[in-house]
Design a protein around this motif. Structure first.
Motif, mmCIF file in Angstrom:
data_model
loop_
_atom_site.group_PDB
_atom_site.id
_atom_site.type_symbol
_atom_site.label_atom_id
_atom_site.label_comp_id
_atom_site.label_asym_id
_atom_site.label_seq_id
_atom_site.Cartn_x
_atom_site.Cartn_y
_atom_site.Cartn_z
ATOM 1 N N HIS A 80 56.633 100.475 2.268
ATOM 2 C CA HIS A 80 57.298 100.110 3.520
ATOM 3 C C HIS A 80 57.541 101.362 4.370
ATOM 4 O O HIS A 80 57.271 101.376 5.577
ATOM 5 C CB HIS A 80 58.617 99.403 3.210
ATOM 6 N N PHE A 81 58.066 102.403 3.734
ATOM 7 C CA PHE A 81 58.349 103.628 4.471
ATOM 8 C C PHE A 81 57.072 104.428 4.732
ATOM 9 O O PHE A 81 56.941 105.072 5.780
ATOM 10 C CB PHE A 81 59.376 104.462 3.704
ATOM 11 N N TRP A 82 56.123 104.354 3.808
ATOM 12 C CA TRP A 82 54.875 105.099 3.980
ATOM 13 C C TRP A 82 54.080 104.577 5.177
ATOM 14 O O TRP A 82 53.627 105.356 6.023
ATOM 15 C CB TRP A 82 54.040 105.033 2.703
ATOM 16 N N VAL A 83 53.880 103.258 5.278
ATOM 17 C CA VAL A 83 53.064 102.723 6.375
ATOM 18 C C VAL A 83 53.763 102.905 7.718
ATOM 19 O O VAL A 83 53.101 102.948 8.764
ATOM 20 C CB VAL A 83 52.687 101.246 6.149
ATOM 21 N N GLY A 84 55.096 103.031 7.686
ATOM 22 C CA GLY A 84 55.809 103.314 8.927
ATOM 23 C C GLY A 84 55.420 104.656 9.509
ATOM 24 O O GLY A 84 55.512 104.864 10.727
ATOM 25 N N VAL A 85 54.960 105.558 8.655
ATOM 26 C CA VAL A 85 54.539 106.896 9.092
ATOM 27 C C VAL A 85 53.025 106.989 9.220
ATOM 28 O O VAL A 85 52.493 107.508 10.207
ATOM 29 C CB VAL A 85 55.041 107.965 8.091
ATOM 30 N N ALA A 86 52.309 106.454 8.223
ATOM 31 C CA ALA A 86 50.862 106.673 8.124
ATOM 32 C C ALA A 86 50.024 105.542 8.706
ATOM 33 O O ALA A 86 48.817 105.719 8.922
ATOM 34 C CB ALA A 86 50.480 106.883 6.655
ATOM 35 N N GLY A 87 50.605 104.366 8.929
ATOM 36 C CA GLY A 87 49.825 103.248 9.443
ATOM 37 C C GLY A 87 49.261 102.389 8.331
ATOM 38 O O GLY A 87 49.513 102.627 7.139
ATOM 39 N N THR A 88 48.479 101.386 8.700
ATOM 40 C CA THR A 88 48.014 100.384 7.731
ATOM 41 C C THR A 88 46.497 100.314 7.615
ATOM 42 O O THR A 88 45.952 99.292 7.208
ATOM 43 C CB THR A 88 48.560 98.996 8.104
ATOM 44 N N SER A 89 45.809 101.381 7.951
ATOM 45 C CA SER A 89 44.364 101.403 7.692
ATOM 46 C C SER A 89 44.114 101.472 6.194
ATOM 47 O O SER A 89 45.018 101.830 5.415
ATOM 48 C CB SER A 89 43.712 102.605 8.374
ATOM 49 N N GLU A 90 42.898 101.134 5.776
ATOM 50 C CA GLU A 90 42.571 101.199 4.347
ATOM 51 C C GLU A 90 42.812 102.602 3.793
ATOM 52 O O GLU A 90 43.387 102.771 2.718
ATOM 53 C CB GLU A 90 41.115 100.792 4.095
ATOM 54 N N THR A 91 42.371 103.618 4.536
ATOM 55 C CA THR A 91 42.533 104.995 4.062
ATOM 56 C C THR A 91 43.999 105.358 3.922
ATOM 57 O O THR A 91 44.426 105.928 2.910
ATOM 58 C CB THR A 91 41.847 105.973 5.027
ATOM 59 N N ALA A 92 44.806 105.008 4.937
ATOM 60 C CA ALA A 92 46.225 105.366 4.916
ATOM 61 C C ALA A 92 46.953 104.686 3.776
ATOM 62 O O ALA A 92 47.747 105.318 3.058
ATOM 63 C CB ALA A 92 46.862 104.995 6.254
ATOM 64 N N VAL A 93 46.710 103.388 3.571
ATOM 65 C CA VAL A 93 47.469 102.642 2.571
ATOM 66 C C VAL A 93 47.041 103.015 1.159
ATOM 67 O O VAL A 93 47.856 103.015 0.230
ATOM 68 C CB VAL A 93 47.314 101.125 2.806
ATOM 69 N N ARG A 94 45.770 103.355 0.977
ATOM 70 C CA ARG A 94 45.289 103.705 -0.361
ATOM 71 C C ARG A 94 45.514 105.164 -0.723
ATOM 72 O O ARG A 94 45.444 105.535 -1.908
ATOM 73 C CB ARG A 94 43.790 103.386 -0.461
ATOM 74 N N PHE A 95 45.769 106.002 0.272
ATOM 75 C CA PHE A 95 45.899 107.439 0.019
ATOM 76 C C PHE A 95 46.930 107.759 -1.060
ATOM 77 O O PHE A 95 46.663 108.590 -1.946
ATOM 78 C CB PHE A 95 46.238 108.167 1.325
#
Length: 501
Positions: A80-95
């Motif tokens: 929840h907090f990560w995607v608020g910063v990095a976004g919800t692309s495949e790369t961002a969410v899987r990083f």
């Protein structure tokens, strides 16, 4: 006189800057390798659950976890907090999973150094980099890679505390909190207590250390108890396992860690070689091997027994936290076979050759994991979004095949890639997932939204190629006709226009 391997293992418990640097480097390289192609595959249904949960407002997420998916709650909160910063692309969410995979690789090497010395540590770290289950979970937006890292580093900590004869409460409190949070991260990590019991038995620490460990385990249980109680009320979530029949010989021996039969043959041969060669040694090397073998076998055996005699609970992914043990067991085999050769240079060459053979055998699986349709047997959710974005126009309506199981619903394309559907009318939507206590959107049947459909001249129907939902037939009954179809990987996108009266 102690054997070289035993002396090396004993030194493994003391600070050694070059060894620490090598272990860190293995983790960094392993994480970097895992990152290759991380954004290529489309999201799939389980990842959709992660993303959609993470995107909820915090009160909505907490309400969801009291209703469903409590076992993934800690990961969802982090995300929840990560995607608020990095976004919800495949790369961002899987990083973050790739980072966790790197930590698991470094942890495998660190534990290998403690138990067997630096030579096995490096070998096991390299094996972990190529292990198909680890390279798969490193590009999965789920908690499994975190579970691998938690399991191996917690075991490393336990060995360290026991070998130091540690009795200070603050260090055992760290272990207790870590163990409790690992169970909150993924409930099946509670099975690691069996492995840690083997650590205690093989290390034979003083009674005061045993009492400290038992107290820490009890405290960890208190930390995890609320999650366990909540999850026990959500057992219906894994009812689908009743119909999957995952507990097969091929799944347990091949797919659980190795992906393909030829990797499994090489890997199991090396595990057996490790058993045979290690039993010829004594002391801590054998004790450490017992820990690894218990970790390799016991959690799987317990889940299979529960699956057979209690209720379905086995899934290959659920045992991902045993991947570090698999790498260590293989590493023992590589080192054991290399030890038959005289001369340090020749031993290194034999070990390197075995590692290269394992890497070459695993390479096709690694590549296949990073193709467009690698997830869930061919998920094409991003391709659906791309096709709709390319062909549909603002003001058109869109309907989705709702006849499939939740993780295969084509509607997830809209939830995961909403910008591609901007301007389209989702006529069947009743309630967004974030406004419900469940994971998914609530949708009205097509025959209940006829008026909303007829308000549009063009309707796009997103249908599975494997099932016939009846949406196209129903739309034709309302006076629409198919003017074009766009076959995708496992989906067909239909364009329908209303025939003028």
């Amino acid at each position: 006189m102690a054997a070289p391997g035993q002396r090396d293992a004993a030194r493994g418990s003391r600070p050694d800057r070059p060894a620490s640097l090598a272990i860190t480097l293995l983790g960094i390289v392993g994480g970097a390798v895992t990152l290759i192609g991380i954004g290529i595959p489309s999201f799939w249904g389980d990842e959709a659950a992660s993303v959609m949960s993470a995107e909820r407002p915090l009160p909505s997420l907490l309400a969801e976890l009291t209703h469903v998916d409590a076992v993934h709650g800690l990961y969802y909160l982090f995300l929840h907090f990560w995607v608020g910063v990095a976004g919800t692309s495949e790369t961002a969410v899987r990083f973050p999973s790739a980072v966790a995979a790197g930590l698991a690789i470094a942890g495998t090497a660190a534990l290998g150094r403690q138990l067997f010395g630096m030579r096995v540590a490096v070998i096991a770290g390299v094996v972990a980099m190529t292990l198909p289950q680890l390279t798969r979970m490193g590009i999965e937006a789920r908690s499994y890679a975190f579970g691998m890292a938690a399991a191996v580093w917690l075991t490393w900590l336990l060995v360290r505390l026991i070998r130091r004869g540690e009795t200070r409460r603050r260090w055992w409190a760290v272990y207790a909190v870590g163990a409790g949070l690992s169970v909150v991260l993924f409930m099946y990590l509670a099975l690691m207590v069996v492995v840690h019991l083997v650590v205690v038995v093989t290390e034979r620490p003083p009674q005061r250390v045993v009492r400290a460990w038992l107290g820490a385990v009890a405290a960890a249980g208190v930390v995890a108890l609320p999650l366990i109680a909540l999850a026990m009320g959500q057992q219906g979530q894994i009812a689908f396992l009743t119909h999957r029949h995952y507990a097969t010989f091929a799944n347990v021996t091949v797919r659980q860690w190795f992906g393909t039969w030829y990797v499994a043959v090489i890997a199991w041969a090396l595990v057996v070689a490790g058993v045979v060669t290690t039993l010829r040694r004594g002391g801590r090397i054998r004790g450490g091997a017992l820990v690894v073998w218990a970790w390799l076998v016991a959690p799987t055996a317990i889940l299979l027994a529960g699956n057979a005699w209690v209720h379905p609970m086995y899934n290959m992914r659920y045992l991902a936290f045993c991947a570090p043990a698999t790498a260590l067991a293989i590493g023992l085999g590589v080192d054991g076979l290399a030890a038959f050769v005289h001369g340090r240079g020749l031993r290194t060459a034999v070990a390197a050759s075995l590692l290269v053979a394992l890497a070459i055998a695993s390479a096709p699986t690694f590549a296949a994991q990073r193709t467009l349709y690698a997830k869930d047997g061919g998920s094409d959710l991003r391709q659906i979004a791309d096709a709709v974005h390319q062909h549909a126009a603002a003001g058109d309506a869109v309907v989705f095949d709702e006849s499939t199981k939740p993780r295969l619903k084509r509607r997830l394309a809209l939830d995961l890639y909403p910008s591609a559907f901007a301007g389209l009318d989702d006529v069947a939507l009743a309630t967004r997932a974030a406004d419900t206590p469940g994971l998914w959107d609530e949708v009205a049947p097509l025959d209940e939204v006829t008026a909303a459909v007829l308000a549009h001249h063009v309707v796009w129907a997103v249908e599975s190629t494997n099932t016939r939902s009846g949406d196209v037939t129903a739309l034709e009954g309302l006076g629409y006709r198919v003017v074009e179809s766009f076959p995708l990987h496992r989906t067909v996108l239909y364009e329908l226009e209303r025939v003028s009266p």
